[in-house]
Design a protein around this motif. Sequence first.
Motif, PDB file in Angstrom:
ATOM      1  N   ARG A 114      -0.672  -2.925  -8.123  1.00 22.24           N
ATOM      2  CA  ARG A 114      -0.079  -4.006  -7.343  1.00 22.24           C
ATOM      3  C   ARG A 114       0.256  -3.535  -5.922  1.00 22.24           C
ATOM      4  O   ARG A 114      -0.035  -4.226  -4.938  1.00 22.24           O
ATOM      5  CB  ARG A 114       1.190  -4.520  -8.025  1.00 22.24           C
ATOM      6  N   ARG A 115       0.853  -2.350  -5.825  1.00 20.50           N
ATOM      7  CA  ARG A 115       1.198  -1.811  -4.509  1.00 20.50           C
ATOM      8  C   ARG A 115      -0.050  -1.552  -3.666  1.00 20.50           C
ATOM      9  O   ARG A 115      -0.060  -1.805  -2.461  1.00 20.50           O
ATOM     10  CB  ARG A 115       1.983  -0.498  -4.678  1.00 20.50           C
ATOM     11  N   ARG A 128      -2.995  -3.068  -3.869  1.00 22.96           N
ATOM     12  CA  ARG A 128      -3.596  -4.323  -3.411  1.00 22.96           C
ATOM     13  C   ARG A 128      -2.885  -4.826  -2.149  1.00 22.96           C
ATOM     14  O   ARG A 128      -3.518  -5.359  -1.231  1.00 22.96           O
ATOM     15  CB  ARG A 128      -3.528  -5.381  -4.511  1.00 22.96           C
ATOM     16  N   GLU A 129      -1.579  -4.672  -2.108  1.00 21.17           N
ATOM     17  CA  GLU A 129      -0.810  -5.102  -0.939  1.00 21.17           C
ATOM     18  C   GLU A 129      -1.197  -4.291   0.297  1.00 21.17           C
ATOM     19  O   GLU A 129      -1.382  -4.842   1.386  1.00 21.17           O
ATOM     20  CB  GLU A 129       0.690  -4.963  -1.225  1.00 21.17           C
ATOM     21  N   LYS A 130      -1.334  -2.983   0.131  1.00 20.93           N
ATOM     22  CA  LYS A 130      -1.661  -2.104   1.255  1.00 20.93           C
ATOM     23  C   LYS A 130      -3.089  -2.316   1.766  1.00 20.93           C
ATOM     24  O   LYS A 130      -3.369  -2.134   2.947  1.00 20.93           O
ATOM     25  CB  LYS A 130      -1.477  -0.632   0.842  1.00 20.93           C
ATOM     26  N   ALA A 170      -4.851  -5.167   1.586  1.00 20.35           N
ATOM     27  CA  ALA A 170      -5.156  -6.577   1.834  1.00 20.35           C
ATOM     28  C   ALA A 170      -5.892  -6.789   3.160  1.00 20.35           C
ATOM     29  O   ALA A 170      -6.853  -7.563   3.242  1.00 20.35           O
ATOM     30  CB  ALA A 170      -3.883  -7.408   1.806  1.00 20.35           C
TER      31      ALA A 170
END
Length: 293
Positions: free
Chosen positions: A120-121, A123-125, A127
């Motif tokens: 999850r972390r 994917r955020e970084k 994006a």
Amino acid sequence: MRFVVVTGMSGGGKSTALKMLEDMGYFCVDNLPVPLIPKLAELLAARGAEMNKAALGVDVRSGESFKELETVMEELDENGFKYEILYLESSDNVLVKRYKETRRFHPLSGSEGRVDVGIRREREKLAFLKKKADYLIDTSHMLTRELRKELGKIFVQNKEYKNLYISVLSFGFKYGIPNDADLVFDVRFLPNPYYIEELRPMSGNDREVRNYVMGNEKAVEFLRKLIDMVEFLIPNYIAEGKTQLIIAVGCTGGKHRSVTLANELYELLERAENYGIRIEHRDIGKDTITKAR
């Protein structure tokens, strides 16, 4: 000069892709510190440079310096340095499975050691890179040879690529509908070769079964309407940014009718070269295994 930035999710296949690009004649560098990327670009762009194809692997292993990547890429854009971004994607479930099989820790899992948290972390970084990517390949259902084929299309044959990978999947309803299927088609309305004694031990991969199934006018009409609908849907899925399409064709046991129609659909779709395609027969041998027990 062709410069490719290879990035994406940890476990998505970046290391494998870099090795494949190296085999294709690319000079490859993996995990170069972000502050050094402009220097590498400068060297590659210099007149007289021997290399005309290079690939750089970039991901969250860069640690804190990864935060600088967006700024560095903006500088490359401003300086007119041309590059392409290859982003390798995969579903959360597949990534978790791959990490469990290798018993590795995700680089962003933190003190909890939770792979799903790390994903999850990450994917955020990533994006901004995914949004900027020129080529987005979802490796969730890909075999190594299939990934090599797609990279060859893009980086050797220079074919247009629409970032969509299609899986045509045959299955048996008695073994359950594939959970990840996007489109499911039921061909149990067709006569079943299972009840023809000489065809029973064969599968849809055998010519005799194929001829029996496709010798029925309803099968021919179904295939014609199916390909018409799929060809209508594909460009619309591409326009919406979909990268993975799973078309499932099912019959009772997944051995005769579904295999035949899946093969026919695959052969028709394979003629297009601007998206990737594979075929899988999930349950083709399960009847034999079940009876042997």
